[in-house]
Design a protein around this motif. Structure first.
Motif, mmCIF file in Angstrom:
data_model
loop_
_atom_site.group_PDB
_atom_site.id
_atom_site.type_symbol
_atom_site.label_atom_id
_atom_site.label_comp_id
_atom_site.label_asym_id
_atom_site.label_seq_id
_atom_site.Cartn_x
_atom_site.Cartn_y
_atom_site.Cartn_z
ATOM 1 N N ARG A 167 46.667 44.984 39.558
ATOM 2 C CA ARG A 167 46.505 46.140 40.432
ATOM 3 C C ARG A 167 47.840 46.714 40.889
ATOM 4 O O ARG A 167 47.966 47.919 41.091
ATOM 5 C CB ARG A 167 45.648 45.752 41.637
ATOM 6 N N ASP A 193 44.755 39.126 39.422
ATOM 7 C CA ASP A 193 44.167 40.374 39.919
ATOM 8 C C ASP A 193 45.216 41.219 40.652
ATOM 9 O O ASP A 193 45.292 42.430 40.437
ATOM 10 C CB ASP A 193 43.006 40.053 40.865
ATOM 11 N N ILE A 241 45.623 45.883 48.769
ATOM 12 C CA ILE A 241 45.327 45.053 47.599
ATOM 13 C C ILE A 241 44.586 43.785 47.987
ATOM 14 O O ILE A 241 43.720 43.303 47.250
ATOM 15 C CB ILE A 241 46.630 44.738 46.833
#
Length: 307
Positions: free
Chosen positions: A60, A56, A150
């Motif tokens: 991102r 992930d 993030i």
């Protein structure tokens, strides 16, 4: 016979699977090796989510993980300090540290934070370290702001901290945050909040696509201000001026006074004021009635007259 027993004991100890020389148990995942004390539930929990979380973060951020990461999970400050690379020191308030040059993340549990968020934060540092390389010094605010964003480490408390910093004039110069963060925990928290909101400002006010273009340009080895110009067609001093204006609008007195909480607060004050005024008027009215009754009584006895 005793020598044979001792030899067998030490041979068995050395052959115990999953334990390194420091006495830490290892858990292997697709992307990392997690080391902790034997049976550590936090380490097992982290191992279950580590690979998905790394995927992930890489998606991102837009940078790939180039090597497996070694992760050490400890339970106290002393072990946390001892797990750092030789000669390295870290602040006592730190819950995690990343060393991209060593592909190493050290996490301290029982600090009150979310271990997965802390891990995601440090993974971001590893990825940025791999992308930019050891010879390319990235501004600290850029790394920390991205890592906080993030990892999802925004909170109402951090918004409050940023508001107080703006209202009390304690906002730190961005150039000062390029080299490092304050050692003091309170000022460091302001630095983290400021870095987060600066990244949010760059992405939301100036465009997320342009921000990623800036990151790509900067990671190729371009000069910082040149990369900004290539992405935004703005100079650093222009961006700073826009940033200061953003802070005044976002965290100045006007948004505080016009917020829902403030409106409810003032409405409560008006209600309390009206209640007190009503009680005071009722008390004055009762006192007037008492005086009228007393006056009438005294007038009957021929002593005084109430005007």
């Amino acid at each position: 016979m005793i020598r044979v027993i001792i030899f067998i004991f030490f041979s068995a100890a050395l052959c115990v699977p999953g334990v390194n020389a420091a006495g830490l148990a290892k858990i292997e995942t697709r992307s990392c090796t997690i080391e902790s004390t034997e049976g550590d539930r936090t380490a097992r929990y982290l191992a279950e989510h580590a690979d998905a979380l790394i995927e992930d973060v890489t998606a991102r951020l837009g940078f790939d993980l180039k090597e497996r990461v070694r992760v050490i999970v400890v339970s106290n400050l002393r072990s946390f300090q001892a797990a750092q690379p030789a000669g390295a020191t870290v602040p006592e308030w730190a819950a995690g540290v990343a060393w991209p040059g060593h592909n190493l993340i050290v996490l301290r549990k029982n600090t009150g934070g979310d271990i997965l968020q802390t891990f995601g934060h440090e993974v971001c540092h590893i990825l940025l370290g791999h992308a930019f390389g050891p010879d390319h010094r990235v501004p600290r605010w850029l790394e920390e702001g991205l890592a906080v964003m993030i990892a999802g480490q925004w909170s109402l408390q951090r918004m409050s901290t940023m508001s107080m910093a703006v209202l009390t004039g304690r906002v730190l110069p961005m150039d000062a945050l390029a080299l490092g963060f304050p050692a003091d925990a309170g000022r460091a928290e302001v630095a983290y909040c400021q870095s987060f909101y600066f990244i949010a400002f760059l992405k939301n006010r100036l465009g997320e696509e342009d921000f990623h273009a800036f990151l790509k340009e900067y990671s190729t080895g371009r000069d910082f201000e040149q990369a900004l110009w290539e992405a935004y067609y703005l100079r650093w001093d222009e961006i700073e001026r826009m940033w200061r204006d953003f802070l005044k609008v976002r965290f100045g007195w006007l948004p505080v006074l016009s917020s829902t909480g403030a409106l409810w607060f003032f409405a409560s004050l008006v209600f309390v004021w009206a209640y007190i005024r009503k009680k005071r008027a009722a008390r004055d009215k009762m006192r007037l009635w008492e005086l009228e009754e007393t006056g009438l009584s005294e007038n009957t006895d021929g002593h005084t007259t109430l005007h």
